[in-house]
Design a protein around this motif. Structure first.
Motif, short mmCIF file in Angstrom:
data_model
loop_
_atom_site.label_atom_id
_atom_site.label_comp_id
_atom_site.label_asym_id
_atom_site.label_seq_id
_atom_site.Cartn_x
_atom_site.Cartn_y
_atom_site.Cartn_z
N UNK A 250 -24.20 -33.77 11.93
CA UNK A 250 -25.25 -33.61 12.93
C UNK A 250 -26.50 -32.96 12.33
N UNK A 251 -26.28 -31.86 11.63
CA UNK A 251 -27.40 -31.14 11.03
C UNK A 251 -28.07 -32.00 9.95
N UNK A 252 -27.26 -32.73 9.19
CA UNK A 252 -27.82 -33.57 8.14
C UNK A 252 -28.69 -34.68 8.69
N UNK B 46 -34.61 -28.98 -3.54
CA UNK B 46 -33.34 -29.35 -2.91
C UNK B 46 -33.15 -28.63 -1.59
N UNK B 47 -32.70 -29.37 -0.57
CA UNK B 47 -32.30 -28.80 0.71
C UNK B 47 -30.82 -29.10 0.93
N UNK B 48 -30.11 -28.24 1.66
CA UNK B 48 -28.69 -28.44 1.88
C UNK B 48 -28.35 -28.43 3.36
N UNK B 49 -27.45 -29.35 3.76
CA UNK B 49 -26.86 -29.35 5.10
C UNK B 49 -25.35 -29.54 4.92
N UNK B 50 -24.55 -28.93 5.83
CA UNK B 50 -23.11 -28.95 5.62
C UNK B 50 -22.33 -29.67 6.72
#
Length: 229
Positions: free
Chosen positions: A37-39, A30-34
């Motif tokens: 734009x970053x996602x 799992x990777x996370x972006x919040x």
């Protein structure tokens, strides 16, 4: 399926971490972006087997992110949102979502849906089309040779300038924010004191104009980013 790589784009850090822990415990990566734009930058730069996408994200909402993602990739997307109205679900599916999970939700149900979506994806053996040539009006780009031409004139772009022009042409008529361009082109986080992107954009515009393109086609949108039209 146990090695599937899943991207979580969710601005609720606590919920995002709960989902990530659940997925990791089940054997997924799992990777996370919040933020949006970053996602989007992460989704475009790396290969994922599934994306869990919130709608109400800072910087870029989930619908806009999905619309831009679908121009380049067909990664399965499950939208996870508090917007449970029918019109919101229709909008999500219209933009290319593969499944829709309204909040609040059961983690057990979410996991069953993730596994079902991954099974469908792997069974269909979808292959993303790799585009190596891009033509927009008199501009021609070849990704294999990194050659860029305007009206058959070689522009002599550097690799960074080529990548920047490629992203702008792929997103013709859409304002591209500086944070997104920093992530997708320069592979680093945006800083207001870093003028590298402005410098590269200026040189790309200069070479295009010298080759004959109208200077208004690659425009600065003050406070927003850049627009190729």
């Amino acid at each position: 399926m146990d090695t599937a790589k899943i991207l979580i784009i969710e601005d609720d850090v606590t919920l995002s971490q709960q989902i990530a822990t659940l997925l990791t415990d089940k054997g997924f990566e799992a990777r996370q972006c919040h933020d949006g734009d970053q996602g989007l930058a992460t989704a475009l730069q790396e290969r994922f087997d599934l994306i869990l996408l919130d709608v109400l994200l800072p910087k870029m909402n989930g619908f806009s992110l999905l619309s831009q993602l679908r121009k380049q990739k067909q990664t399965p997307v499950m939208m996870v949102t508090a917007c449970g109205a029918e019109q919101e679900r229709i909008k999500g599916y219209s933009n290319g979502a593969d499944d829709y999970m309204p909040k609040p939700f059961s983690f057990v149900e979410m996991m069953l849906r993730i596994e079902a979506l991954l099974r469908r994806s792997f069974t269909s053996q979808k292959q993303e089309t790799v585009v190596n040539v891009l033509n927009v009006d008199e501009i021609a780009l070849d990704k294999k040779t990194l050659k860029a031409c305007f009206a058959e004139k070689d522009l002599g772009l550097t690799p960074i300038q080529f990548k920047l022009l490629w992203v702008m042409l792929e997103n013709k008529d859409e304002v591209m924010s500086k944070p997104l361009l920093y992530q997708t082109v320069l592979d680093r986080t945006f800083s207001r004191y870093d003028r590298s992107l402005d410098m590269h954009m200026s040189r790309v515009r200069k070479k295009l104009v010298e080759a004959g393109m109208s200077p208004t086609r690659l425009a600065t949108q003050h406070g927003k980013g850049y627009l190729f039209s």
